[in-house]
Design a protein around this motif. Structure first.
Motif, PDB file in Angstrom:
ATOM      1  N   LEU A  89      -6.343   9.099   2.889  1.00  0.00           N
ATOM      2  CA  LEU A  89      -5.313   9.585   3.801  1.00  0.00           C
ATOM      3  C   LEU A  89      -3.925   9.025   3.481  1.00  0.00           C
ATOM      4  O   LEU A  89      -2.959   9.377   4.129  1.00  0.00           O
ATOM      5  CB  LEU A  89      -5.672   9.225   5.247  1.00  0.00           C
ATOM      6  CG  LEU A  89      -6.965   9.826   5.784  1.00  0.00           C
ATOM      7  CD1 LEU A  89      -7.280   9.264   7.170  1.00  0.00           C
ATOM      8  CD2 LEU A  89      -6.889  11.344   5.812  1.00  0.00           C
ATOM      9  N   HIS A  90      -3.844   8.150   2.495  1.00  0.00           N
ATOM     10  CA  HIS A  90      -2.603   7.451   2.186  1.00  0.00           C
ATOM     11  C   HIS A  90      -1.890   8.078   0.986  1.00  0.00           C
ATOM     12  O   HIS A  90      -2.525   8.479   0.017  1.00  0.00           O
ATOM     13  CB  HIS A  90      -2.883   5.972   1.914  1.00  0.00           C
ATOM     14  CG  HIS A  90      -3.589   5.297   3.041  1.00  0.00           C
ATOM     15  ND1 HIS A  90      -2.939   4.854   4.160  1.00  0.00           N
ATOM     16  CD2 HIS A  90      -4.897   5.012   3.230  1.00  0.00           C
ATOM     17  CE1 HIS A  90      -3.807   4.314   4.993  1.00  0.00           C
ATOM     18  NE2 HIS A  90      -5.007   4.400   4.454  1.00  0.00           N
ATOM     19  N   GLN A  91      -0.576   8.118   1.071  1.00  0.00           N
ATOM     20  CA  GLN A  91       0.258   8.609  -0.025  1.00  0.00           C
ATOM     21  C   GLN A  91       0.963   7.419  -0.677  1.00  0.00           C
ATOM     22  O   GLN A  91       1.109   6.377  -0.056  1.00  0.00           O
ATOM     23  CB  GLN A  91       1.312   9.600   0.501  1.00  0.00           C
ATOM     24  CG  GLN A  91       0.719  10.802   1.203  1.00  0.00           C
ATOM     25  CD  GLN A  91      -0.121  11.650   0.262  1.00  0.00           C
ATOM     26  OE1 GLN A  91       0.297  11.973  -0.842  1.00  0.00           O
ATOM     27  NE2 GLN A  91      -1.317  12.010   0.707  1.00  0.00           N
ATOM     28  N   ASN A  92       1.428   7.587  -1.899  1.00  0.00           N
ATOM     29  CA  ASN A  92       2.266   6.587  -2.573  1.00  0.00           C
ATOM     30  C   ASN A  92       1.590   5.224  -2.712  1.00  0.00           C
ATOM     31  O   ASN A  92       2.230   4.184  -2.537  1.00  0.00           O
ATOM     32  CB  ASN A  92       3.613   6.444  -1.854  1.00  0.00           C
ATOM     33  CG  ASN A  92       4.273   7.789  -1.618  1.00  0.00           C
ATOM     34  OD1 ASN A  92       4.316   8.258  -0.483  1.00  0.00           O
ATOM     35  ND2 ASN A  92       4.742   8.427  -2.662  1.00  0.00           N
ATOM     36  N   VAL A  93       0.299   5.239  -3.018  1.00  0.00           N
ATOM     37  CA  VAL A  93      -0.472   4.013  -3.192  1.00  0.00           C
ATOM     38  C   VAL A  93      -0.432   3.617  -4.669  1.00  0.00           C
ATOM     39  O   VAL A  93      -0.716   4.446  -5.538  1.00  0.00           O
ATOM     40  CB  VAL A  93      -1.940   4.224  -2.750  1.00  0.00           C
ATOM     41  CG1 VAL A  93      -2.760   2.962  -2.971  1.00  0.00           C
ATOM     42  CG2 VAL A  93      -2.012   4.679  -1.306  1.00  0.00           C
ATOM     43  N   THR A 115       2.146   5.474  -8.700  1.00  0.00           N
ATOM     44  CA  THR A 115       1.434   5.636  -7.432  1.00  0.00           C
ATOM     45  C   THR A 115       0.681   6.956  -7.427  1.00  0.00           C
ATOM     46  O   THR A 115       0.930   7.841  -8.252  1.00  0.00           O
ATOM     47  CB  THR A 115       2.412   5.605  -6.232  1.00  0.00           C
ATOM     48  OG1 THR A 115       3.314   6.701  -6.340  1.00  0.00           O
ATOM     49  CG2 THR A 115       3.167   4.296  -6.154  1.00  0.00           C
ATOM     50  N   GLN A 116      -0.234   7.070  -6.456  1.00  0.00           N
ATOM     51  CA  GLN A 116      -1.005   8.299  -6.286  1.00  0.00           C
ATOM     52  C   GLN A 116      -1.513   8.351  -4.850  1.00  0.00           C
ATOM     53  O   GLN A 116      -1.557   7.326  -4.176  1.00  0.00           O
ATOM     54  CB  GLN A 116      -2.190   8.328  -7.249  1.00  0.00           C
ATOM     55  CG  GLN A 116      -3.218   7.243  -6.967  1.00  0.00           C
ATOM     56  CD  GLN A 116      -4.348   7.213  -7.977  1.00  0.00           C
ATOM     57  OE1 GLN A 116      -4.305   7.872  -8.989  1.00  0.00           O
ATOM     58  NE2 GLN A 116      -5.373   6.415  -7.694  1.00  0.00           N
ATOM     59  N   PRO A 117      -1.894   9.531  -4.382  1.00  0.00           N
ATOM     60  CA  PRO A 117      -2.551   9.601  -3.065  1.00  0.00           C
ATOM     61  C   PRO A 117      -3.927   8.938  -3.164  1.00  0.00           C
ATOM     62  O   PRO A 117      -4.583   8.997  -4.208  1.00  0.00           O
ATOM     63  CB  PRO A 117      -2.706  11.098  -2.812  1.00  0.00           C
ATOM     64  CG  PRO A 117      -1.822  11.779  -3.795  1.00  0.00           C
ATOM     65  CD  PRO A 117      -1.682  10.844  -4.960  1.00  0.00           C
ATOM     66  N   GLN A 118      -4.335   8.298  -2.095  1.00  0.00           N
ATOM     67  CA  GLN A 118      -5.666   7.697  -2.037  1.00  0.00           C
ATOM     68  C   GLN A 118      -6.187   7.880  -0.621  1.00  0.00           C
ATOM     69  O   GLN A 118      -5.686   7.263   0.308  1.00  0.00           O
ATOM     70  CB  GLN A 118      -5.609   6.212  -2.420  1.00  0.00           C
ATOM     71  CG  GLN A 118      -6.975   5.587  -2.571  1.00  0.00           C
ATOM     72  CD  GLN A 118      -6.893   4.173  -3.118  1.00  0.00           C
ATOM     73  OE1 GLN A 118      -5.958   3.807  -3.819  1.00  0.00           O
ATOM     74  NE2 GLN A 118      -7.900   3.376  -2.799  1.00  0.00           N
ATOM     75  N   ILE A 125       7.563   3.551  -2.550  1.00  0.00           N
ATOM     76  CA  ILE A 125       8.374   4.748  -2.796  1.00  0.00           C
ATOM     77  C   ILE A 125       9.683   4.312  -3.437  1.00  0.00           C
ATOM     78  O   ILE A 125      10.571   3.772  -2.754  1.00  0.00           O
ATOM     79  CB  ILE A 125       8.637   5.540  -1.502  1.00  0.00           C
ATOM     80  CG1 ILE A 125       7.318   5.901  -0.811  1.00  0.00           C
ATOM     81  CG2 ILE A 125       9.457   6.792  -1.806  1.00  0.00           C
ATOM     82  CD1 ILE A 125       7.477   6.537   0.563  1.00  0.00           C
ATOM     83  N   HIS A 127       0.808  -1.225   0.000  1.00  0.00           N
ATOM     84  CA  HIS A 127       0.000   0.000   0.000  1.00  0.00           C
ATOM     85  C   HIS A 127       0.840   1.274   0.000  1.00  0.00           C
ATOM     86  O   HIS A 127       0.305   2.361  -0.166  1.00  0.00           O
ATOM     87  CB  HIS A 127      -0.941   0.010   1.205  1.00  0.00           C
ATOM     88  CG  HIS A 127      -0.230   0.101   2.518  1.00  0.00           C
ATOM     89  ND1 HIS A 127       0.271  -1.018   3.158  1.00  0.00           N
ATOM     90  CD2 HIS A 127       0.079   1.163   3.300  1.00  0.00           C
ATOM     91  CE1 HIS A 127       0.851  -0.634   4.280  1.00  0.00           C
ATOM     92  NE2 HIS A 127       0.750   0.687   4.392  1.00  0.00           N
ATOM     93  N   ARG A 128       2.137   1.142   0.188  1.00  0.00           N
ATOM     94  CA  ARG A 128       3.030   2.310   0.206  1.00  0.00           C
ATOM     95  C   ARG A 128       4.286   1.933  -0.566  1.00  0.00           C
ATOM     96  O   ARG A 128       5.067   1.089  -0.123  1.00  0.00           O
ATOM     97  CB  ARG A 128       3.361   2.667   1.658  1.00  0.00           C
ATOM     98  CG  ARG A 128       4.156   3.939   1.804  1.00  0.00           C
ATOM     99  CD  ARG A 128       4.260   4.310   3.290  1.00  0.00           C
ATOM    100  NE  ARG A 128       5.105   5.472   3.452  1.00  0.00           N
ATOM    101  CZ  ARG A 128       6.097   5.573   4.322  1.00  0.00           C
ATOM    102  NH1 ARG A 128       6.362   4.575   5.144  1.00  0.00           N
ATOM    103  NH2 ARG A 128       6.816   6.652   4.392  1.00  0.00           N
TER     104      ARG A 128
END
Length: 183
Positions: free
Chosen positions: A165-169, A160-163, A69, A66-67
């Protein structure tokens, strides 16, 4: 249920402590290919026992990275494709400073700012990250990718993209379809 898990975890800790270093392997079958981790029960016995208990319970099956980078790490083991967090057992005590380092291919426990907060989520370093060995108390390395580093490299490169509250999804989920203990 918690009363049952505590003796089971204690039994896993005793078993893990009795195993020689690098005695266990875990295969993560993912939608991007297989990754094999070799675990170091000598240097991180509680962390290895915790991880293996989650593997044997089927916890990682259906979870996603889910993350992601590129230039840092890929993190997974705690959420499904809709980013719903799976229930976990109680956190474990931090085993950083065990002589293992957050180098490329090393697998370590993810945690919050509280050093003793790791549960099921883990990450695989895609570059050398030695600062994580001591940062905020350190991040406990408990194994190394021994097969499938090319798969890790494919995952680190996904868009990836923000989704929420999550970043780098990852835009397209990268799923752990099955996690199994190999030895």
């Amino acid at each position: 249920m918690k009363r049952f898990l505590r003796p089971a975890l204690a039994a896993c800790l005793v078993l893990a402590a009795a195993l020689p270093a690098w005695a266990q392997k875990v295969r993560l079958a993912t939608s991007a290919g297989d990754i094999v981790l070799q675990l170091d029960a000598d240097k991180a016995p509680a962390t290895v026992a915790n991880f293996v208990a989650y593997v044997r319970a089927g916890h990682y099956d259906g979870t996603v990275f889910h993350r992601v980078i590129d230039g840092f790490m890929i993190q997974g083991g705690g959420m499904d494709a809709r980013l719903r967090e799976k229930p976990t057992r109680a956190p474990i005590k931090l085993e950083a400073g065990n002589g293992l380092s957050n180098v490329r291919g090393a697998v370590a426990m993810a945690r919050t700012a509280n050093p003793d907060s790791a549960t099921a989520q883990f990450f695989i370093n895609v570059v050398d990250n030695p600062r994580l060995d001591t940062f905020g108390g350190g991040y406990a390395v408990f194994g190394q990718v021994v097969q499938g580093l090319d798969v890790v490299d494919r995952i680190k490169a996904v868009p990836t993209q923000p989704q929420g509250l999550h970043q780098n999804v990852p835009v397209t989920p990268v799923t752990i379809t099955k996690a199994t203990v190999e030895q």
